[in-house]
Write a protein that holds these residues in place. Structure first.
Motif, PDB file in Angstrom:
ATOM      1  N   LEU A  33      52.625  40.865  43.096  1.00  0.00           N
ATOM      2  CA  LEU A  33      51.185  40.965  43.297  1.00  0.00           C
ATOM      3  C   LEU A  33      50.546  41.270  41.960  1.00  0.00           C
ATOM      4  O   LEU A  33      51.173  41.818  41.050  1.00  0.00           O
ATOM      5  CB  LEU A  33      50.816  41.999  44.364  1.00  0.00           C
ATOM      6  CG  LEU A  33      51.192  43.456  44.194  1.00  0.00           C
ATOM      7  CD1 LEU A  33      50.207  44.181  43.277  1.00  0.00           C
ATOM      8  CD2 LEU A  33      51.207  44.158  45.539  1.00  0.00           C
ATOM      9  N   ALA A  34      49.286  40.880  41.831  1.00  0.00           N
ATOM     10  CA  ALA A  34      48.550  41.059  40.587  1.00  0.00           C
ATOM     11  C   ALA A  34      47.542  42.184  40.747  1.00  0.00           C
ATOM     12  O   ALA A  34      46.926  42.334  41.806  1.00  0.00           O
ATOM     13  CB  ALA A  34      47.824  39.764  40.208  1.00  0.00           C
ATOM     14  N   ALA A  35      47.377  42.970  39.700  1.00  0.00           N
ATOM     15  CA  ALA A  35      46.377  44.030  39.698  1.00  0.00           C
ATOM     16  C   ALA A  35      45.629  43.988  38.370  1.00  0.00           C
ATOM     17  O   ALA A  35      46.233  43.757  37.314  1.00  0.00           O
ATOM     18  CB  ALA A  35      47.033  45.386  39.890  1.00  0.00           C
ATOM     19  N   THR A  36      44.323  44.187  38.434  1.00  0.00           N
ATOM     20  CA  THR A  36      43.525  44.264  37.219  1.00  0.00           C
ATOM     21  C   THR A  36      42.790  45.594  37.198  1.00  0.00           C
ATOM     22  O   THR A  36      42.470  46.166  38.238  1.00  0.00           O
ATOM     23  CB  THR A  36      42.500  43.121  37.126  1.00  0.00           C
ATOM     24  OG1 THR A  36      41.526  43.263  38.166  1.00  0.00           O
ATOM     25  CG2 THR A  36      43.185  41.770  37.264  1.00  0.00           C
ATOM     26  N   ARG A  37      42.525  46.057  35.986  1.00  0.00           N
ATOM     27  CA  ARG A  37      41.824  47.331  35.841  1.00  0.00           C
ATOM     28  C   ARG A  37      41.019  47.320  34.555  1.00  0.00           C
ATOM     29  O   ARG A  37      41.507  46.893  33.513  1.00  0.00           O
ATOM     30  CB  ARG A  37      42.824  48.474  35.827  1.00  0.00           C
ATOM     31  CG  ARG A  37      42.194  49.847  35.900  1.00  0.00           C
ATOM     32  CD  ARG A  37      43.225  50.928  36.137  1.00  0.00           C
ATOM     33  NE  ARG A  37      44.003  51.245  34.957  1.00  0.00           N
ATOM     34  CZ  ARG A  37      45.289  50.995  34.800  1.00  0.00           C
ATOM     35  NH1 ARG A  37      45.962  50.400  35.770  1.00  0.00           N
ATOM     36  NH2 ARG A  37      45.939  51.326  33.694  1.00  0.00           N
ATOM     37  N   GLY A  38      39.779  47.774  34.663  1.00  0.00           N
ATOM     38  CA  GLY A  38      38.930  47.865  33.492  1.00  0.00           C
ATOM     39  C   GLY A  38      37.696  48.683  33.819  1.00  0.00           C
ATOM     40  O   GLY A  38      37.450  49.041  34.973  1.00  0.00           O
ATOM     41  N   PRO A  39      36.898  48.985  32.802  1.00  0.00           N
ATOM     42  CA  PRO A  39      35.687  49.773  33.044  1.00  0.00           C
ATOM     43  C   PRO A  39      34.651  48.975  33.804  1.00  0.00           C
ATOM     44  O   PRO A  39      34.562  47.751  33.679  1.00  0.00           O
ATOM     45  CB  PRO A  39      35.206  50.115  31.629  1.00  0.00           C
ATOM     46  CG  PRO A  39      35.750  49.005  30.781  1.00  0.00           C
ATOM     47  CD  PRO A  39      37.069  48.629  31.378  1.00  0.00           C
ATOM     48  N   VAL A  40      33.884  49.677  34.615  1.00  0.00           N
ATOM     49  CA  VAL A  40      32.770  49.031  35.303  1.00  0.00           C
ATOM     50  C   VAL A  40      31.724  48.644  34.269  1.00  0.00           C
ATOM     51  O   VAL A  40      31.358  49.462  33.411  1.00  0.00           O
ATOM     52  CB  VAL A  40      32.164  49.978  36.363  1.00  0.00           C
ATOM     53  CG1 VAL A  40      30.914  49.376  36.965  1.00  0.00           C
ATOM     54  CG2 VAL A  40      33.185  50.267  37.449  1.00  0.00           C
ATOM     55  N   ASP A  41      31.288  47.409  34.313  1.00  0.00           N
ATOM     56  CA  ASP A  41      30.261  46.936  33.397  1.00  0.00           C
ATOM     57  C   ASP A  41      28.932  47.625  33.716  1.00  0.00           C
ATOM     58  O   ASP A  41      28.446  47.521  34.847  1.00  0.00           O
ATOM     59  CB  ASP A  41      30.105  45.424  33.534  1.00  0.00           C
ATOM     60  CG  ASP A  41      28.987  44.883  32.675  1.00  0.00           C
ATOM     61  OD1 ASP A  41      29.066  45.015  31.445  1.00  0.00           O
ATOM     62  OD2 ASP A  41      28.011  44.348  33.244  1.00  0.00           O
TER      63      ASP A  41
END
Length: 276
Positions: A254-262
């Motif tokens: 499975l793929a997961a992405t993570r980053g700051p909320v724009d």
């Protein structure tokens, strides 16, 4: 590149939906659900978008239309998306990667319900209490979690959400009586999930993690679980090899992405929600 063996078994997704139901709010969408819990804003796994439909036309704008207002309400500043159909949702994942969000892959490992033979180590069930939760809190550093706020909230999730949801902990002690290796088992909807397996550095290389895992598999099977599964870092060959020796097989990714909320995007979500 999307791994070729990206599709995962249906019972893994069934378990995950049951797990999400333990948290504060699950808002269904056509592509899956937005899961949030305002008690744990620093924990991205408790505030995220679950993409569990093979929607090839799914865009980031559509996901954010549901996800960002929910994150705004909980105060979470991390945008986390998990896709159980990474090949079908490649367009969405590419949009997130183009924005600079980190893309990771979890190897799903599945076990036929024949438990492996247990070794000579004495594995015990660990009662809820200060000793267990203190050691769990300490073990989070072994998974790279060194932020105090995040670690505290993760420990609260274990104590206040998952333990009442039937998650059980098991461990091995050293000669001095200290817990040196531990792991957890959560059975939901007839599926056993192995989690949080960790051995403190001074006790590694002695087969303790294998012993704890084998014991938990036996507990799950004897309790009637029809499947036992776990997630592993595909790049950690020693850990993957340990699980393979216990009988686990590769069952997709499975793929997961993570980053700051724009900030601009969340401001637009704020205006769209009608909040001042």
């Amino acid at each position: 590149m999307i791994p070729l063996d990206s599709r995962i078994p249906e019972h893994v997704l069934r378990f995950w939906r049951a797990l999400d139901a333990l948290f504060g709010r699950v808002e269904p969408t056509r592509w899956g659900a937005v899961v949030t819990d305002g008690r744990f804003p620093a924990v991205w796994d408790a505030n995220y978008a679950r993409v569990d439909v093979a929607a090839a036309d799914l865009t980031l704008a559509e996901v954010e239309a549901s996800l960002l207002p929910a994150l705004l309400e909980t105060g979470s500043s991390v945008q986390h998306v998990v896709s159980f159909y990474p090949r079908a949702t490649e367009r969405l994942l590419q949009e997130l990667a183009d924005r600079g969000h980190r893309l990771t892959w979890d190897l799903v490992m599945d076990l036929d319900v024949q438990p492996p033979a247990e070794g000579s180590w004495q594995v015990e069930a660990l009662p809820n209490g200060p000793e267990l939760w203190g050691r769990v809190r300490e073990s989070l550093a072994l998974f790279g979690i060194d932020d105090d706020t995040t670690a505290d909230q993760l420990a609260r999730i274990e104590r206040d959400v998952l333990a009442p949801g039937s998650k059980r902990w098991f461990g091995v002690r050293d000669d001095g009586g200290d817990l040196t290796s531990l792991g957890a088992l959560l059975v939901l909807d007839d599926v056993g999930y192995i989690d949080n397996v960790a051995t403190f550095e001074h006790a590694r290389g002695r087969g303790l993690a294998s012993a704890v895992t084998a014991h938990m598999i036996g507990v799950a099977v004897r309790g009637g679980a029809s499947h036992v599964c776990l997630f592993a870092d595909a790049d950690d060959r020693s850990v993957v090899g340990m699980y393979e020796r216990l009988g686990f097989r590769h069952a997709g990714v499975l793929a997961a992405t993570r980053g700051p909320v724009d900030p601009g995007a969340i401001n637009r979500a704020d205006r769209g929600s009608g909040q001042p």
